[in-house]
Design a protein around this motif. Structure first.
Motif, mmCIF file in Angstrom:
data_model
loop_
_atom_site.group_PDB
_atom_site.id
_atom_site.type_symbol
_atom_site.label_atom_id
_atom_site.label_comp_id
_atom_site.label_asym_id
_atom_site.label_seq_id
_atom_site.Cartn_x
_atom_site.Cartn_y
_atom_site.Cartn_z
ATOM 1 N N ILE A 47 9.394 0.526 4.579
ATOM 2 C CA ILE A 47 9.719 0.260 4.442
ATOM 3 C C ILE A 47 10.188 -1.474 4.724
ATOM 4 C CG2 ILE A 47 12.056 0.784 3.103
ATOM 5 C CD1 ILE A 47 10.927 3.067 2.461
ATOM 6 N N PHE A 48 10.927 -1.523 5.417
ATOM 7 C CA PHE A 48 11.584 -2.721 5.659
ATOM 8 C C PHE A 48 10.832 -3.897 6.130
ATOM 9 C CE2 PHE A 48 14.803 0.380 7.080
ATOM 10 C CZ PHE A 48 15.614 0.472 5.309
ATOM 11 N N LEU A 49 9.374 -3.330 6.102
ATOM 12 C CA LEU A 49 8.873 -4.723 6.996
ATOM 13 C C LEU A 49 7.346 -5.435 6.423
ATOM 14 C CD1 LEU A 49 7.690 -3.497 11.028
ATOM 15 C CD2 LEU A 49 9.528 -4.917 9.856
ATOM 16 N N ILE A 50 7.385 -4.430 4.988
ATOM 17 C CA ILE A 50 6.154 -4.042 3.944
ATOM 18 C C ILE A 50 6.966 -4.848 3.070
ATOM 19 C CG2 ILE A 50 3.527 -3.218 2.917
ATOM 20 C CD1 ILE A 50 4.188 -1.796 5.451
ATOM 21 N N PRO A 51 6.222 -5.590 2.175
ATOM 22 C CA PRO A 51 6.803 -7.181 1.164
ATOM 23 C C PRO A 51 5.985 -5.757 0.098
ATOM 24 C CG PRO A 51 5.718 -8.361 2.095
ATOM 25 C CD PRO A 51 5.489 -7.199 3.019
ATOM 26 N N PHE A 70 3.041 8.729 -0.086
ATOM 27 C CA PHE A 70 1.807 8.998 -0.449
ATOM 28 C C PHE A 70 0.920 10.052 1.242
ATOM 29 C CE2 PHE A 70 -2.037 11.511 -2.689
ATOM 30 C CZ PHE A 70 -1.215 12.120 -3.206
ATOM 31 N N PHE A 71 0.654 9.052 2.061
ATOM 32 C CA PHE A 71 -0.584 9.620 3.761
ATOM 33 C C PHE A 71 1.178 10.285 4.199
ATOM 34 C CE2 PHE A 71 -3.800 6.407 3.096
ATOM 35 C CZ PHE A 71 -4.712 6.990 3.371
ATOM 36 N N ALA A 72 1.901 10.453 4.287
ATOM 37 C CA ALA A 72 2.884 10.960 5.045
ATOM 38 C C ALA A 72 3.363 11.913 4.421
ATOM 39 C CB ALA A 72 3.950 9.629 5.078
ATOM 40 N N LEU A 73 2.626 12.347 3.302
ATOM 41 C CA LEU A 73 3.278 13.339 2.301
ATOM 42 C C LEU A 73 1.816 14.388 2.822
ATOM 43 C CD1 LEU A 73 5.162 15.293 0.768
ATOM 44 C CD2 LEU A 73 4.140 14.468 -1.828
ATOM 45 N N VAL A 74 1.201 13.956 2.262
ATOM 46 C CA VAL A 74 -0.346 14.445 3.011
ATOM 47 C C VAL A 74 -0.110 15.018 4.020
ATOM 48 C CG1 VAL A 74 -2.350 14.243 3.133
ATOM 49 C CG2 VAL A 74 -1.451 13.436 0.766
ATOM 50 N N ILE A 75 0.323 14.415 5.586
ATOM 51 C CA ILE A 75 0.120 14.519 6.524
ATOM 52 C C ILE A 75 1.231 15.786 6.634
ATOM 53 C CG2 ILE A 75 0.703 13.255 8.852
ATOM 54 C CD1 ILE A 75 -0.672 10.963 7.556
ATOM 55 N N ILE A 76 2.545 15.752 6.067
ATOM 56 C CA ILE A 76 3.922 16.690 6.252
ATOM 57 C C ILE A 76 3.178 17.907 6.161
ATOM 58 C CG2 ILE A 76 6.192 17.285 6.125
ATOM 59 C CD1 ILE A 76 6.481 14.192 6.393
ATOM 60 N N ILE A 77 2.801 17.716 4.574
ATOM 61 C CA ILE A 77 2.131 19.418 4.375
ATOM 62 C C ILE A 77 0.794 19.795 4.950
ATOM 63 C CG2 ILE A 77 0.591 19.866 2.445
ATOM 64 C CD1 ILE A 77 2.570 17.999 0.226
ATOM 65 N N GLY A 90 8.227 6.361 10.997
ATOM 66 C CA GLY A 90 7.538 5.373 10.080
ATOM 67 C C GLY A 90 7.213 4.808 9.011
ATOM 68 N N MET A 91 7.499 6.150 7.555
ATOM 69 C CA MET A 91 8.052 5.116 7.164
ATOM 70 C C MET A 91 9.361 4.608 6.350
ATOM 71 S SD MET A 91 5.820 6.093 3.886
ATOM 72 C CE MET A 91 6.882 5.322 3.177
ATOM 73 N N ILE A 92 9.993 5.057 6.722
ATOM 74 C CA ILE A 92 11.867 3.836 7.493
ATOM 75 C C ILE A 92 11.327 2.068 7.379
ATOM 76 C CG2 ILE A 92 14.027 3.581 8.114
ATOM 77 C CD1 ILE A 92 14.294 6.764 8.032
ATOM 78 N N TRP A 106 3.329 -1.185 -3.615
ATOM 79 C CA TRP A 106 1.962 -0.584 -4.068
ATOM 80 C C TRP A 106 1.297 0.095 -2.246
ATOM 81 C CZ3 TRP A 106 1.862 1.976 -8.249
ATOM 82 C CH2 TRP A 106 1.903 2.015 -9.389
ATOM 83 N N VAL A 107 2.107 -0.562 -1.533
ATOM 84 C CA VAL A 107 1.230 -0.660 -0.077
ATOM 85 C C VAL A 107 2.202 0.508 0.704
ATOM 86 C CG1 VAL A 107 0.967 -1.031 2.225
ATOM 87 C CG2 VAL A 107 0.407 -2.453 0.194
ATOM 88 N N ILE A 108 3.009 0.247 0.367
ATOM 89 C CA ILE A 108 4.899 1.017 0.487
ATOM 90 C C ILE A 108 4.483 2.706 -0.418
ATOM 91 C CG2 ILE A 108 6.885 1.917 0.710
ATOM 92 C CD1 ILE A 108 7.223 -1.134 0.638
ATOM 93 N N LEU A 109 4.066 2.667 -1.693
ATOM 94 C CA LEU A 109 3.394 4.182 -1.922
ATOM 95 C C LEU A 109 2.430 4.339 -1.507
ATOM 96 C CD1 LEU A 109 4.561 4.984 -4.320
ATOM 97 C CD2 LEU A 109 3.273 4.087 -6.020
ATOM 98 N N SER A 110 1.850 4.261 -1.028
ATOM 99 C CA SER A 110 0.230 4.430 -0.776
ATOM 100 C C SER A 110 0.302 5.213 0.288
ATOM 101 C CB SER A 110 -0.782 3.498 -0.851
ATOM 102 O OG SER A 110 -1.075 2.208 -0.098
ATOM 103 N N ASN A 111 1.442 4.435 1.327
ATOM 104 C CA ASN A 111 1.843 4.898 2.679
ATOM 105 C C ASN A 111 3.155 6.064 3.006
ATOM 106 O OD1 ASN A 111 1.156 3.196 4.335
ATOM 107 N ND2 ASN A 111 2.619 1.805 4.428
#
Length: 89
Positions: free
Chosen positions: A55-59, A69-76, A50-52, A62-67
C-alpha cells in the motif's frame, strides 16, 4: 492463454492444495488438537504484512487492488485447506 480471473482460481487451488498437505503432515506428526492451524495463521500474517507494505510502496491503485484480491484468495485457500484437514480423519 489465461484471460481474466483464471489466475485467481489457479492461485486459490494451489493455496488449498499446499495448505492441505502441509497441515495434514503436521497433524499426522503431532497429536495436539489445533497445531495444524499454525500454517494458515502464519500465511495470513505474512500476506497482511505484504499488503501493508505494498500500500505504501505502489503508487497505482489498481495494482494495489489486484494485490489485495490475490492476498484474499491466498488466505481463503489456506484456511480452506486446513478446514479440509479438520474434516478428514
Amino acid at each position: 492463454m489465461m484471460n481474466g480471473l483464471e489466475v485467481f482460481l489457479i492461485v486459490g487451488l494451489i493455496s488449498v492444495i499446499l495448505s492441505f498437505f502441509i497441515c495434514r503432515s503436521i497433524k499426522n506428526k503431532q497429536q495436539k488438537s489445533y497445531t495444524f492451524m499454525i500454517p494458515p495463521i502464519v500465511v495470513t500474517v505474512i500476506v497482511v504484512l505484504g499488503m501493508i507494505i505494498s500500500i505504501f510502496l505502489i503508487p497505482d491503485g489498481w495494482v494495489i487492488l489486484s494485490n489485495a484480491f490475490f492476498a484474499l484468495v491466498i488466505i481463503i485457500g489456506a484456511f480452506l485447506g486446513s478446514l479440509l484437514v479438520a474434516l478428514t480423519k
